[in-house]
Design a protein around this motif. Structure first.
Motif, mmCIF file in Angstrom:
data_model
loop_
_atom_site.group_PDB
_atom_site.id
_atom_site.type_symbol
_atom_site.label_atom_id
_atom_site.label_comp_id
_atom_site.label_asym_id
_atom_site.label_seq_id
_atom_site.Cartn_x
_atom_site.Cartn_y
_atom_site.Cartn_z
ATOM 1 N N ASP A 96 81.879 57.723 65.972
ATOM 2 C CA ASP A 96 82.361 57.336 65.202
ATOM 3 C C ASP A 96 83.006 55.524 66.076
ATOM 4 O O ASP A 96 82.997 54.645 64.913
ATOM 5 C CB ASP A 96 83.485 57.581 63.895
ATOM 6 C CG ASP A 96 83.131 58.976 62.681
ATOM 7 O OD1 ASP A 96 81.360 58.458 62.736
ATOM 8 O OD2 ASP A 96 83.380 59.997 62.975
ATOM 9 N N ASP A 97 83.959 56.429 67.127
ATOM 10 C CA ASP A 97 84.770 54.883 67.627
ATOM 11 C C ASP A 97 83.805 54.581 68.259
ATOM 12 O O ASP A 97 84.260 53.561 68.497
ATOM 13 C CB ASP A 97 84.680 56.252 68.347
ATOM 14 C CG ASP A 97 85.917 56.836 68.353
ATOM 15 O OD1 ASP A 97 86.848 56.249 67.458
ATOM 16 O OD2 ASP A 97 86.575 57.655 69.038
ATOM 17 N N VAL A 98 82.617 53.906 68.169
ATOM 18 C CA VAL A 98 81.030 53.198 68.868
ATOM 19 C C VAL A 98 81.907 51.871 68.244
ATOM 20 O O VAL A 98 81.959 51.130 69.424
ATOM 21 C CB VAL A 98 79.814 53.488 68.782
ATOM 22 C CG1 VAL A 98 78.742 52.208 69.451
ATOM 23 C CG2 VAL A 98 79.628 55.142 69.786
ATOM 24 N N PRO A 99 81.164 51.731 67.098
ATOM 25 C CA PRO A 99 81.962 49.825 66.827
ATOM 26 C C PRO A 99 82.851 48.767 67.408
ATOM 27 O O PRO A 99 83.244 48.531 68.002
ATOM 28 C CB PRO A 99 81.455 49.838 65.570
ATOM 29 C CG PRO A 99 80.718 51.299 64.826
ATOM 30 C CD PRO A 99 81.408 52.296 66.119
ATOM 31 N N MET A 100 83.869 49.763 67.053
ATOM 32 C CA MET A 100 85.371 50.051 67.745
ATOM 33 C C MET A 100 85.520 49.340 69.088
ATOM 34 O O MET A 100 85.897 48.350 69.874
ATOM 35 C CB MET A 100 86.481 50.893 67.418
ATOM 36 C CG MET A 100 87.977 50.305 67.777
ATOM 37 S SD MET A 100 89.135 51.814 67.284
ATOM 38 C CE MET A 100 88.757 53.169 67.493
ATOM 39 N N VAL A 101 85.326 51.180 70.174
ATOM 40 C CA VAL A 101 85.115 50.559 71.555
ATOM 41 C C VAL A 101 83.963 49.152 72.175
ATOM 42 O O VAL A 101 84.320 48.618 73.114
ATOM 43 C CB VAL A 101 84.825 51.405 72.614
ATOM 44 C CG1 VAL A 101 84.518 51.646 74.267
ATOM 45 C CG2 VAL A 101 85.353 52.919 71.871
ATOM 46 N N ALA B 64 84.499 46.538 74.754
ATOM 47 C CA ALA B 64 84.063 46.791 76.043
ATOM 48 C C ALA B 64 82.886 45.939 76.755
ATOM 49 O O ALA B 64 81.986 45.512 75.397
ATOM 50 C CB ALA B 64 84.175 48.121 76.092
ATOM 51 N N ASP B 65 82.274 45.528 77.374
ATOM 52 C CA ASP B 65 81.726 45.010 77.923
ATOM 53 C C ASP B 65 80.164 46.192 78.180
ATOM 54 O O ASP B 65 78.822 45.903 78.400
ATOM 55 C CB ASP B 65 81.514 44.087 78.997
ATOM 56 C CG ASP B 65 82.512 42.725 79.190
ATOM 57 O OD1 ASP B 65 82.782 42.925 77.500
ATOM 58 O OD2 ASP B 65 84.056 42.914 79.803
ATOM 59 N N ILE B 66 80.891 46.981 78.396
ATOM 60 C CA ILE B 66 79.593 48.403 79.037
ATOM 61 C C ILE B 66 80.691 49.470 78.095
ATOM 62 O O ILE B 66 81.846 49.906 78.800
ATOM 63 C CB ILE B 66 80.091 48.483 80.434
ATOM 64 C CG1 ILE B 66 79.618 47.498 81.808
ATOM 65 C CG2 ILE B 66 78.856 50.352 81.184
ATOM 66 C CD1 ILE B 66 79.529 47.743 83.026
ATOM 67 N N LEU B 67 79.791 50.663 78.008
ATOM 68 C CA LEU B 67 80.306 51.510 76.953
ATOM 69 C C LEU B 67 79.788 53.127 78.273
ATOM 70 O O LEU B 67 78.300 53.099 78.266
ATOM 71 C CB LEU B 67 79.623 52.392 76.051
ATOM 72 C CG LEU B 67 79.384 50.805 74.638
ATOM 73 C CD1 LEU B 67 78.870 51.053 73.614
ATOM 74 C CD2 LEU B 67 80.625 50.470 74.349
ATOM 75 N N GLN B 68 80.607 53.746 78.405
ATOM 76 C CA GLN B 68 80.469 54.673 79.476
ATOM 77 C C GLN B 68 80.274 56.220 78.203
ATOM 78 O O GLN B 68 81.204 55.840 77.811
ATOM 79 C CB GLN B 68 81.488 55.010 80.169
ATOM 80 C CG GLN B 68 82.034 56.023 80.955
ATOM 81 C CD GLN B 68 83.076 55.889 82.134
ATOM 82 O OE1 GLN B 68 83.304 55.015 82.775
ATOM 83 N NE2 GLN B 68 83.733 57.344 82.038
ATOM 84 N N ILE B 69 79.691 56.369 78.270
ATOM 85 C CA ILE B 69 79.030 58.179 78.273
ATOM 86 C C ILE B 69 79.846 58.593 79.587
ATOM 87 O O ILE B 69 78.828 58.787 80.239
ATOM 88 C CB ILE B 69 78.005 58.257 77.870
ATOM 89 C CG1 ILE B 69 77.325 57.305 77.280
ATOM 90 C CG2 ILE B 69 77.971 59.840 77.150
ATOM 91 C CD1 ILE B 69 77.863 57.501 76.386
ATOM 92 N N GLY B 70 80.805 59.949 79.063
ATOM 93 C CA GLY B 70 81.384 60.343 80.320
ATOM 94 C C GLY B 70 80.817 61.487 80.402
ATOM 95 O O GLY B 70 79.873 62.011 79.455
ATOM 96 N N THR B 71 81.104 62.674 81.261
ATOM 97 C CA THR B 71 79.687 63.726 81.802
ATOM 98 C C THR B 71 79.625 64.753 81.159
ATOM 99 O O THR B 71 79.000 65.742 80.439
ATOM 100 C CB THR B 71 80.627 64.784 83.452
ATOM 101 O OG1 THR B 71 79.668 64.927 83.835
ATOM 102 C CG2 THR B 71 81.860 65.352 83.300
#
Ligand code: PEP
Ligand code: MN
Length: 302
Positions: free
Chosen positions: A112-117, A121-128
């Motif tokens: 749900d937060d992807v469009p806002m982030v 951001a220039d790069i989206l980090q997906i955490g462990t």
């Protein structure tokens, strides 16, 4: 590439090197990740205050980092720990980009937060903890932003490549793989830095590979050594936690470098980066190793 690697990683065919694709270069503002330049991403674990972020951005830029990291949405081991500033944190990151010229990498935890982030951001980090959250991976892929995919703490290399494949399948070629340590029986370090994964991924995959020595080590004293090892293993860049006052950090202070220690870490990397450049040049020119001795200025190895 050896045929048995092809078979072992057959579920991630598009991540593997081919005669057509030997190296993906991910464009980020005016930078290229996976190109010739070694890219250091550095900054605080969490975005805390405007002052903390701006001071850190200035420090890491002066020391040679090209990308500013900082978490606005924080996955924490304890549900009672600081969870991040959310949108306010993203806005602070955008102001830090404006002021420093550094590109921004920050974690997104929910689809749900992807469009806002992605807006900030220039790069989206997906955490462990989210490496196999396929709904999140798909949403991140479709945002069109480059995706920095961290290896799950109990994920095999095949698992990591399967998740990368899903991002490619969703039309986003700009995936950066990140080794950040895996969970083993060893508890003296926070995780076990799997340096062989870096070497193997560089051999079999065309995707850029970066290393996170901070989360691998869990102790700031070990971070510079792991960073040097990452360069030697062939990594394309680093993700490093830096804080103006690590002992007061709201998250991951034990593994965060202060400004002087980050500066020193970067200086200590220089001879290793010179060797890396020479090696790139040797390969580009097709000079055999045995004949490359005169390409190698002795001062480079210090
Ligand atoms: C981080 O980069 O601050 C982080 C939470 O990393 P990881 O997902 O690797 O634990
Ligand atoms: Mn952290």
């Amino acid at each position: 590439m050896r045929e048995d690697w092809q078979q072992r990683f057959a579920e991630a065919p598009d991540c593997l090197k081919s005669s057509l694709l030997q190296q993906t270069v991910v464009p980020v503002l005016d930078l290229e990740i996976g190109g010739g330049e070694f890219i250091t991403m550095a900054g605080p674990c969490s975005v805390e205050t405007e002052f903390q972020l701006m001071a850190t951005a200035n420090c890491v830029r002066r020391a040679g980092a090209r990308i500013l990291r900082g978490g606005a949405f924080k996955p924490r081991s304890s549900p009672y720990a600081f969870q991040g500033h959310g949108l306010d944190g993203l806005k602070m990151l955008a102001r830090a980009r404006e002021a420093s010229g550094l590109a921004i990498v920050t974690e997104v935890m929910s689809e749900d937060d992807v469009p806002m982030v992605a807006e900030y951001a220039d790069i989206l980090q997906i955490g462990t903890r989210n490496m196999e959250n396929y709904a999140l991976l798909e949403a991140a892929a479709r945002s069109g932003r480059p995706v920095l995919l961290k290896r799950g703490m109990v994920a095999t290399i095949a698992d990591l490549l399967r998740s990368a494949q899903l991002i490619l399948d969703n039309g986003n070629p700009n995936v950066i793989l990140c080794e950040r340590g895996i969970r083993t029986f060893e508890t003296a370090t926070r995780n076990t830095f799997d340096v062989a994964a870096i070497a193997l991924l560089k051999q079999i995959s065309h995707l850029p590979v970066i290393a996170d020595p901070s989360h691998a080590a869990g102790h700031r004293d070990l971070v510079p050594a792991l960073a040097r090892i990452a360069v030697a293993a062939g990594a394309d860049g680093l993700l490093v936690e830096v804080h103006p006052n690590p002992d007061k950090a709201w998250s991951d202070g034990d593994q965060s470098l202060d400004f002087a220690a980050f500066d020193e870490m970067m200086a200590a990397l220089d001879p290793y980066l010179s060797l890396r450049e020479l090696e790139h040049e040797r390969r580009r020119r097709g000079v055999p190793l045995r004949e490359a001795a005169d390409m190698r200025p002795l001062e480079a190895v210090g």
